[in-house]
Design a protein around this motif. Structure first.
Motif, PDB file in Angstrom:
ATOM      1  N   GLN A 109       0.838  -1.195   0.000  1.00 14.05           N
ATOM      2  CA  GLN A 109       0.000   0.000   0.000  1.00 14.05           C
ATOM      3  C   GLN A 109       0.880   1.256   0.000  1.00 14.05           C
ATOM      4  N   GLY A 110       0.486   2.186  -0.829  1.00 18.89           N
ATOM      5  CA  GLY A 110       1.217   3.451  -0.846  1.00 18.89           C
ATOM      6  C   GLY A 110       2.502   3.417  -1.647  1.00 18.89           C
ATOM      7  N   SER A 111       2.750   2.297  -2.322  1.00 18.00           N
ATOM      8  CA  SER A 111       3.999   2.209  -3.102  1.00 18.00           C
ATOM      9  C   SER A 111       3.908   3.058  -4.373  1.00 18.00           C
ATOM     10  N   GLY A 112       2.684   3.422  -4.732  1.00 13.79           N
ATOM     11  CA  GLY A 112       2.511   4.205  -5.957  1.00 13.79           C
ATOM     12  C   GLY A 112       1.906   3.375  -7.079  1.00 13.79           C
ATOM     13  N   LYS A 113       1.236   2.285  -6.670  1.00 14.18           N
ATOM     14  CA  LYS A 113       0.663   1.355  -7.654  1.00 14.18           C
ATOM     15  C   LYS A 113      -0.380   2.016  -8.555  1.00 14.18           C
ATOM     16  N   THR A 114      -1.332   2.695  -7.904  1.00 19.70           N
ATOM     17  CA  THR A 114      -2.426   3.286  -8.683  1.00 19.70           C
ATOM     18  C   THR A 114      -1.900   4.373  -9.623  1.00 19.70           C
ATOM     19  N   THR A 115      -1.065   5.229  -9.086  1.00 20.62           N
ATOM     20  CA  THR A 115      -0.482   6.285  -9.922  1.00 20.62           C
ATOM     21  C   THR A 115       0.283   5.662 -11.092  1.00 20.62           C
ATOM     22  N   ARG A 141      -9.180  -0.519   0.309  1.00 21.21           N
ATOM     23  CA  ARG A 141      -9.150   0.916   0.620  1.00 21.21           C
ATOM     24  C   ARG A 141     -10.380   1.546  -0.034  1.00 21.21           C
ATOM     25  N   ARG A 249       9.198   6.950  -7.025  1.00 25.17           N
ATOM     26  CA  ARG A 249       9.871   7.990  -6.221  1.00 25.17           C
ATOM     27  C   ARG A 249      11.388   8.019  -6.456  1.00 25.17           C
ATOM     28  N   ASP A 251      12.596  10.212  -8.018  1.00 25.62           N
ATOM     29  CA  ASP A 251      12.885  11.646  -7.986  1.00 25.62           C
ATOM     30  C   ASP A 251      13.229  12.097  -6.570  1.00 25.62           C
ATOM     31  N   GLY A 274       9.473   5.638 -11.705  1.00 28.55           N
ATOM     32  CA  GLY A 274       8.593   6.787 -11.506  1.00 28.55           C
ATOM     33  C   GLY A 274       9.430   7.939 -10.991  1.00 28.55           C
ATOM     34  N   GLU A 277       4.965  12.943  -9.477  1.00 25.08           N
ATOM     35  CA  GLU A 277       3.553  12.608  -9.281  1.00 25.08           C
ATOM     36  C   GLU A 277       2.737  12.738 -10.557  1.00 25.08           C
TER      37      GLU A 277
HETATM   38  N1  LIG Z   1       7.400  11.949  -6.053  1.00 28.41           N
HETATM   39  C1  LIG Z   1       6.752  10.893  -6.502  1.00 28.41           C
HETATM   40  N2  LIG Z   1       5.569  10.549  -5.982  1.00 28.41           N
HETATM   41  C2  LIG Z   1       4.929   9.466  -6.457  1.00 28.41           C
HETATM   42  C3  LIG Z   1       5.509   8.646  -7.465  1.00 28.41           C
HETATM   43  N3  LIG Z   1       4.632   7.626  -7.710  1.00 28.41           N
HETATM   44  C4  LIG Z   1       3.592   7.806  -6.878  1.00 28.41           C
HETATM   45  N4  LIG Z   1       3.750   8.907  -6.122  1.00 28.41           N
HETATM   46  C5  LIG Z   1       2.833   9.451  -5.090  1.00 28.41           C
HETATM   47  O1  LIG Z   1       2.717   8.516  -4.049  1.00 28.41           O
HETATM   48  C6  LIG Z   1       1.440   8.589  -3.450  1.00 28.41           C
HETATM   49  C7  LIG Z   1       0.830   7.206  -3.321  1.00 28.41           C
HETATM   50  O2  LIG Z   1       0.574   6.718  -4.586  1.00 28.41           O
HETATM   51  P1  LIG Z   1      -0.633   5.732  -4.949  1.00 28.41           P
HETATM   52  O3  LIG Z   1      -0.580   5.495  -6.390  1.00 28.41           O
HETATM   53  O4  LIG Z   1      -1.912   6.225  -4.364  1.00 28.41           O
HETATM   54  O5  LIG Z   1      -0.205   4.466  -4.141  1.00 28.41           O
HETATM   55  P2  LIG Z   1      -0.838   2.981  -4.167  1.00 28.41           P
HETATM   56  O6  LIG Z   1       0.290   2.029  -4.151  1.00 28.41           O
HETATM   57  O7  LIG Z   1      -1.795   2.850  -5.276  1.00 28.41           O
HETATM   58  O8  LIG Z   1      -1.542   2.912  -2.813  1.00 28.41           O
HETATM   59  P3  LIG Z   1      -2.738   1.920  -2.446  1.00 28.41           P
HETATM   60  O9  LIG Z   1      -3.794   2.128  -3.464  1.00 28.41           O
HETATM   61  O10 LIG Z   1      -3.157   2.423  -1.103  1.00 28.41           O
HETATM   62  O11 LIG Z   1      -2.205   0.572  -2.425  1.00 28.41           O
HETATM   63  C8  LIG Z   1       0.648   9.541  -4.309  1.00 28.41           C
HETATM   64  O12 LIG Z   1       0.578  10.791  -3.674  1.00 28.41           O
HETATM   65  C9  LIG Z   1       1.435   9.627  -5.595  1.00 28.41           C
HETATM   66  O13 LIG Z   1       1.291  10.873  -6.218  1.00 28.41           O
HETATM   67  C10 LIG Z   1       6.789   9.022  -7.984  1.00 28.41           C
HETATM   68  O14 LIG Z   1       7.383   8.369  -8.857  1.00 28.41           O
HETATM   69  N5  LIG Z   1       7.372  10.147  -7.456  1.00 28.41           N
END
Ligand SMILES: Nc1nc2c(ncn2[C@@H]2O[C@H](COP(=O)(O)OP(=O)(O)OP(=O)(O)O)[C@@H](O)[C@H]2O)c(=O)[nH]1
Length: 535
Positions: A109-115, A141, A249, A251, A274, A277
């Motif tokens: 969770q929060g790894s940035g999967k959805t983005t 979630r 991340r 960056d 990545g 954002e």
């Molecule tokens: N700076 C930066 N932020 C990123 C990057 N990829 C994702 N994020 C940020 O990380 C946060 C979490 O990203 P999500 O895509 O919501 O994470 P997730 O893994 O889908 O989280 P869950 O759905 O809870 O499992 C967001 O605010 C994104 O904008 C990146 O490559 N660089």
């Protein structure tokens, strides 16, 4: 990123001032810092150990080229090993399968999967003009499915309509079905994450995978993750089976140890990174760039590369001068064998020559392979300095000692000596002819002696230059000058003269003439037509 490593290495490496080759002590001191810095950068202990060991093996005894400090040499070796550990250049998502190609995104969770799902969908849509469908399988979630829907609206990419209460595995099946009906080329499944790895999560991922049969299963991981990166990568790979990694991340100001660890433990390629954002903040992974960033010493690396090139050229020139003077002892032969191994052995050299692929098997059949080089080098290394400079002293008892020392037989030694004698004879003949014999003479020298010796006899159809009358030799040279070589498979006449290190024609055993730009491998037949081409 990795500022520490740069500073630490900088100070320790400046302290190394020795010359010649890197000593064990030099390398130990530098590697202590490399180890410490990598651990501080959150590279896992296991990965650091393996890494440091590989660097040590390459560094101890490595020749320090002129105008380079030993410390700079260590940097270059560490850099090269980093590049190798980080993996191949430009591997990207593979969409070569029947539509709809299923791409499954997994990660914590929060790894940035959805983005990342949104970024990848946009990339595929924009760059490959494919029709993509995104589906959120995250029923954990509350806002997750809504988040993906918004990303879809923002990027103009289709998303699977949400049906409240549906199980992730059922959503997966529905997504694939909907993609088929909707004429989508690719369907990306954004699975649910957890704060940490647990059994229900792995179970769910395995079931989704079985149900949707993804072509790509990408583990999305935060580059800022510390030591835990290894556990995450290992668990996902073992239970779900991943095909690649996406690091988010990049960056950030993290030290990037996760990239190294994850790649090393899974052996799976890092396919994308990545870097922000925004939806277009997704880049291909370039191991060299990351290694440069890790070390922050890219300038040193190119300096060492350039110096190494120059030194090879100087060596080649010195060798050419010795040949001209009719001198060619076993040290020279060992140098040549080493140069060839450096160029990637037989495979590497053949790989550099256009159209030479077919010949490799034939050469292997003639006993002309990388193992033969290694064996021959071992033989020379088992000799004393005096023996190398004066092979004539090698009689029965010495040969026996050398055979034992090199793990070979007296027959192997005789073969090597025969090869050397043939080469030396031709060198001598060439030396007497002065400039006129020039490149072509050298070519013959390398070819005749080298091939004959290595294959344990001259290849069919090729006159042995060492037994030739000087007049005959000259006539043959003329013939070659006119293009085409009797009875010999010529490599394409236009071989570039620019093999690394600028080898003088014929200076490599059995490989004569490549550097001269008119190479011909005798008796191999494969390039006959090309060899006859007039240049
Ligand atoms: N700076 C930066 N932020 C990123 C990057 N990829 C994702 N994020 C940020 O990380 C946060 C979490 O990203 P999500 O895509 O919501 O994470 P997730 O893994 O889908 O989280 P869950 O759905 O809870 O499992 C967001 O605010 C994104 O904008 C990146 O490559 N660089």
């Amino acid at each position: 990123m990795f500022d520490n490593l740069q500073d630490r290495l900088g100070s320790i490496l400046n302290g190394l001032t020795g010359r010649g080759s890197l000593s064990d002590k030099d390398v130990q001191a530098a590697l202590r810092e490399v180890r410490r810095a990598l651990l501080e950068a959150d590279v896992s202990l296991e990965v650091v150990r393996g890494f440091v060991e590989r660097v040590r093996e390459k560094a101890v005894g490595a020749e320090i080229v002129k105008s380079i400090k030993p410390g700079q040499m260590v940097v270059k070796i560490v850099h090269d090993e980093l590049v190798e550990t980080l993996g191949s250049e430009g591997v990207t998502i593979d969409l070569n399968a029947a539509a709809p190609v299923v791409v499954m995104m997994v990660g914590l969770q929060g790894s940035g999967k959805t983005t990342t799902t949104g970024k990848i969908a946009k990339r595929i849509t924009d760059r490959e003009r494919k029709k993509v469908l995104m589906a959120s399988l995250d029923t954990q979630r509350p806002a997750a499915q809504e988040q993906l829907k918004q990303l879809g609206e923002q990027t103009g990419i289709d998303t699977l309509p949400v049906i409240a209460g549906q199980k992730p595995t059922d959503i997966a099946s529905r997504a694939v079905q909907a993609a088929k009906l909707g004429g989508h080329d690719v369907v990306i499944l954004d699975t649910a994450g957890r704060t940490h790895i647990d059994e229900p999560l792995m179970q769910e991922m395995a079931e989704i995978r079985a149900r949707s049969r993804p072509h790509e299963t990408l583990l999305v991981a935060d580059a800022l993750t510390g030591q835990d990166a290894v556990n995450v990568a290992q668990s996902f790979d073992e239970r779900v089976g991943i095909t690649g990694l996406v690091l988010t991340r990049m960056d950030g100001d993290g030290r990037g140890g996760a990239a190294l660890s994850m790649r090393a433990v899974t052996g799976k390629p890092i396919k994308l990174i990545g870097v922000g954002e925004k939806m277009d903040a997704l880049e291909e992974f370039h191991p060299k760039r990351i290694a440069d960033r890790i070390l922050g010493m890219g300038d040193i690396v190119s300096l060492v590369e350039k110096a190494a090139q120059t030194i090879d050229q100087e060596k080649a020139q010195a060798m050419a001068d010795r040949m001209k003077a009719g001198k060619f002892d076993l040290n020279d032969l060992a140098d040549q064998l080493r140069q060839m191994s450096k160029m990637g052995g037989m495979g590497g050299i053949m790989g550099m020559m256009p159209g030479a692929g077919k010949m490799t098997d034939q050469m292997a059949a003639a006993g002309f392979d990388d193992k033969a080089f290694a064996r021959q080098l071992a033989i020379i290394q088992s000799m004393t300095k005096h023996e190398r400079a004066h092979p004539d002293v090698l009689k029965h008892s010495r040969k026996k000692r050398i055979a034992t020392g090199s793990g070979t037989t007296s027959a192997d030694i005789n073969k090597l000596l025969k090869m050397h004698r043939q080469m030396a004879d031709v060198m001598k003949a060439m030396g007497g002819k002065g400039k006129k014999a020039g490149m072509l003479g050298k070519m013959l020298g390398g070819m005749g002696g080298g091939m004959g010796g290595m294959g344990g006899g001259m290849p069919p159809g090729m006159p042995d230059p060492s037994k030739m009358d000087p007049k005959e030799l000259e006539a043959l040279q003329k013939q070659m000058g006119a293009g085409g070589m009797p009875g010999a498979g010529g490599l394409p006449g236009g071989m570039p003269g620019g093999l690394p290190g600028g080898f003088p024609g014929g200076s490599m055993p059995g490989m004569g003439g490549f550097g001269g730009g008119r190479g011909g491998l005798p008796g191999l037949g494969a390039g006959r037509a090309a060899g006859k081409k007039k240049r």
